[in-house]
Scaffold this motif. Sequence first.
Motif, short mmCIF file in Angstrom:
data_model
loop_
_atom_site.label_atom_id
_atom_site.label_comp_id
_atom_site.label_asym_id
_atom_site.label_seq_id
_atom_site.Cartn_x
_atom_site.Cartn_y
_atom_site.Cartn_z
N ASP A 149 1.04 -1.10 -0.02
CA ASP A 149 -0.19 0.02 -0.12
C ASP A 149 0.70 1.16 0.07
N ALA A 150 2.00 1.17 -0.63
CA ALA A 150 3.01 2.43 -0.87
C ALA A 150 3.40 2.90 0.63
N ARG A 151 3.79 1.82 1.31
CA ARG A 151 4.40 2.20 2.69
C ARG A 151 5.78 1.34 2.75
N VAL A 152 6.80 2.00 3.58
CA VAL A 152 7.92 1.16 3.84
C VAL A 152 8.38 1.46 5.16
N VAL B 66 -9.71 -1.41 -13.57
CA VAL B 66 -8.19 -1.72 -13.55
C VAL B 66 -7.69 -2.02 -14.89
N GLU B 67 -8.28 -2.62 -15.72
CA GLU B 67 -8.12 -2.76 -17.25
C GLU B 67 -7.75 -1.16 -17.74
N VAL B 68 -8.84 -0.54 -17.78
CA VAL B 68 -8.73 0.73 -18.49
C VAL B 68 -7.31 1.69 -17.98
N LEU B 69 -7.21 1.77 -16.60
CA LEU B 69 -6.10 2.33 -16.09
C LEU B 69 -4.69 1.58 -16.46
N MET C 267 -11.25 7.44 -11.36
CA MET C 267 -10.75 8.78 -10.63
C MET C 267 -11.22 9.18 -9.47
N ALA C 268 -12.73 9.09 -9.58
CA ALA C 268 -13.40 9.64 -8.29
C ALA C 268 -12.89 8.67 -7.13
N ARG C 269 -12.77 7.19 -7.32
CA ARG C 269 -12.68 6.46 -6.29
C ARG C 269 -11.20 6.87 -5.52
N LEU C 270 -10.50 7.22 -6.69
CA LEU C 270 -8.92 7.30 -6.17
C LEU C 270 -8.68 8.71 -5.61
N SER D 254 -1.10 2.53 -9.50
CA SER D 254 0.19 1.53 -9.82
C SER D 254 0.70 1.71 -8.60
N ARG D 255 0.98 2.92 -7.86
CA ARG D 255 1.90 2.97 -6.89
C ARG D 255 1.27 2.24 -5.56
N LEU D 256 -0.01 2.22 -5.67
CA LEU D 256 -0.64 1.32 -4.45
C LEU D 256 -0.67 0.24 -4.67
N GLY D 257 -0.18 -0.50 -5.93
CA GLY D 257 -0.19 -1.82 -6.32
C GLY D 257 -1.32 -2.44 -6.74
N LEU D 258 -2.43 -1.59 -7.18
CA LEU D 258 -3.81 -1.92 -7.43
C LEU D 258 -3.74 -2.26 -8.72
N LEU D 259 -2.92 -2.27 -9.69
CA LEU D 259 -2.80 -2.62 -10.92
C LEU D 259 -2.11 -3.88 -11.27
#
Length: 236
Positions: A122-125, A180-183, A214-217, A230-235
């Motif tokens: 989730d974009a954390r380290v 996810v596909e369109v992104l 876009m609205a969800r994110l 992508s940074r959140l690993g959702l793709l």
Amino acid sequence: MNEWTQDVLDRLSDANEPSDVLAQISVATRQLGFEYCAYGLRTFVPFTRPRTLMFSTYDERWSDRYINAGYLQVDPTVAHAVHSGAPLIWSNEVFRDAPQMWDEARSFGLRVGWAQSVFEPDARVGMLSLARSGEPLTVAEILAKDTLLHWVVQTAHRAFCRLLGGSPLEGLEPLTRRQVEVLRWTGDGKTSDEIASILCISKPTVDFHLRNAMARLGASTKCSAAAFASRLGLLN
């Protein structure tokens, strides 16, 4: 799992504050033969304002100096942690580009160090550093304690994250398969017309899924939505 590790787990499960976690990790640190410990958690989004939280048993004078001198921005151990999951042993070579910081750290007894990071999807380290004032690390010691160090790092990270929260995924509505596909295709530089052709759907349908994503994110453009997802690993 031995008696010692079980005791650490039990105590961390009862921790209600980050200071409680730090106190228990400090006990584990001494069991591993080190005097000091420091934990840092970095969240990579928003991209321009990544947030870093730090907790340590270092001398308060050094902790204040570290912040006031802006050493977080030049600390090579932090730079390593956000890009690599490999353990890092402190050395003159590691700190060659931050000699003043290295000299000052050693003046506070931070002469020998071992750092290990752990990445979240989730974009954390998170990174745990163990340090002591003397007795250089040997290959034999590293091999003997490597497994326990990884266990302490993972345990500390889970405990701190439980109390600190702040995950970019908190409260985020999951993306649909089509979003996810369109992104993904957007991230590859495809236009809505091209994505429509690839997925055998209409352009208005592509734009519909992009707007919803876009609205969800909370993104203002389709490109920022693709980058954020992508940074959140959702793709993946």
